[in-house]
Design a protein around this motif. Structure first.
Motif, short mmCIF file in Angstrom:
data_model
loop_
_atom_site.label_atom_id
_atom_site.label_comp_id
_atom_site.label_asym_id
_atom_site.label_seq_id
_atom_site.Cartn_x
_atom_site.Cartn_y
_atom_site.Cartn_z
N PHE A 1 0.88 -1.12 -0.06
CA PHE A 1 -0.06 0.02 0.16
C PHE A 1 0.82 1.29 0.01
O PHE A 1 0.58 2.12 -0.92
CB PHE A 1 -0.89 0.00 1.25
N ILE A 2 1.77 1.25 0.68
CA ILE A 2 2.65 2.56 1.03
C ILE A 2 4.14 2.09 0.62
O ILE A 2 4.57 1.12 1.48
CB ILE A 2 2.39 3.40 2.35
N LYS A 3 4.96 2.80 -0.36
CA LYS A 3 6.26 2.37 -0.45
C LYS A 3 7.24 3.35 0.37
O LYS A 3 7.05 4.76 0.17
CB LYS A 3 6.49 2.57 -1.89
N GLU A 4 8.16 2.84 0.99
CA GLU A 4 9.15 3.60 1.82
C GLU A 4 9.82 4.36 0.51
O GLU A 4 10.11 3.67 -0.56
CB GLU A 4 9.90 2.81 2.75
N GLU A 5 10.74 5.37 0.87
CA GLU A 5 11.46 6.15 -0.02
C GLU A 5 12.76 5.11 -0.63
O GLU A 5 13.12 5.42 -1.57
CB GLU A 5 11.98 7.37 0.62
N ASP A 6 13.40 4.53 0.27
CA ASP A 6 14.61 3.61 -0.02
C ASP A 6 14.25 2.34 -0.57
O ASP A 6 15.13 1.56 -1.03
CB ASP A 6 15.53 3.67 1.11
N GLU A 7 12.97 1.89 -0.79
CA GLU A 7 12.73 0.64 -1.57
C GLU A 7 12.64 0.71 -2.99
O GLU A 7 12.43 1.73 -3.46
CB GLU A 7 11.23 -0.06 -0.88
N LYS A 8 13.37 -0.47 -3.30
CA LYS A 8 13.33 -0.67 -4.84
C LYS A 8 12.26 -1.56 -5.59
O LYS A 8 12.46 -2.72 -5.69
CB LYS A 8 14.52 -0.93 -5.34
N ARG A 9 11.09 -0.80 -5.79
CA ARG A 9 9.88 -1.74 -6.00
C ARG A 9 8.86 -1.18 -6.78
O ARG A 9 8.85 0.19 -6.73
CB ARG A 9 9.12 -2.45 -5.11
N ARG A 10 8.26 -1.61 -7.72
CA ARG A 10 7.06 -1.21 -8.55
C ARG A 10 5.72 -1.34 -7.99
O ARG A 10 4.88 -0.63 -8.84
CB ARG A 10 7.39 -1.41 -9.96
N ASP A 11 5.45 -2.40 -7.31
CA ASP A 11 3.99 -2.59 -7.02
C ASP A 11 3.61 -1.90 -5.77
O ASP A 11 3.60 -2.42 -4.65
CB ASP A 11 3.75 -4.16 -7.10
N TYR A 12 3.10 -0.71 -5.81
CA TYR A 12 2.79 -0.04 -4.67
C TYR A 12 1.64 1.21 -5.06
O TYR A 12 1.38 1.24 -6.37
CB TYR A 12 3.83 0.77 -3.99
N ILE A 13 0.95 1.57 -4.00
CA ILE A 13 0.02 2.69 -4.50
C ILE A 13 0.38 4.12 -4.12
O ILE A 13 0.17 4.90 -4.88
CB ILE A 13 -1.48 2.09 -3.48
N PHE A 14 0.90 4.20 -2.76
CA PHE A 14 1.42 5.52 -2.52
C PHE A 14 2.88 5.27 -2.12
O PHE A 14 3.44 4.40 -1.57
CB PHE A 14 0.70 5.97 -1.37
N LYS A 15 3.72 6.62 -2.50
CA LYS A 15 4.88 6.74 -1.98
C LYS A 15 4.98 7.52 -0.67
O LYS A 15 3.80 8.07 -0.53
CB LYS A 15 5.81 7.41 -2.92
N LYS A 16 5.93 7.37 0.25
CA LYS A 16 6.01 8.02 1.38
C LYS A 16 6.93 9.09 1.21
O LYS A 16 8.30 8.95 1.49
CB LYS A 16 6.65 7.22 2.44
N ASP A 17 6.57 10.13 0.66
CA ASP A 17 7.33 11.40 0.22
C ASP A 17 6.72 12.65 0.49
O ASP A 17 5.46 12.66 0.80
CB ASP A 17 7.97 11.21 -1.20
N ASN A 18 7.20 13.83 0.34
CA ASN A 18 6.60 15.01 0.44
C ASN A 18 5.21 15.18 -0.37
O ASN A 18 4.29 16.04 0.14
CB ASN A 18 7.66 16.28 0.70
N LYS A 19 5.32 15.12 -1.55
CA LYS A 19 4.25 15.25 -2.39
C LYS A 19 3.17 14.44 -1.99
O LYS A 19 1.87 14.89 -1.88
CB LYS A 19 4.66 14.97 -3.76
#
Length: 50
Positions: free
Chosen positions: A3-21
């Motif tokens: 569901f949420i990808k951390e900034e340092d993860e290298k993956r493509r199957d996620y819904i939201f990134k955990k970044d400022n935007k």
């Protein structure tokens, strides 16, 4: 799928990134929805629907 990808993860199957935007966008949408709900309640009280 994650569901949420951390900034340092290298993956493509996620819904939201955990970044400022994403964080800014989520907060903006929540604030707008709260304002809209408040406007609906205020207009309901003003026009005596409640």
């Amino acid at each position: 799928m994650k569901f949420i990808k951390e900034e340092d993860e290298k993956r493509r199957d996620y819904i939201f990134k955990k970044d400022n935007k994403t964080i800014f966008g989520a907060r903006f949408i929540i604030i707008v929805l709260v304002i809209l709900v408040g406007a609906v309640v205020a207009s309901g009280i003003h026009f005596e629907w409640f």
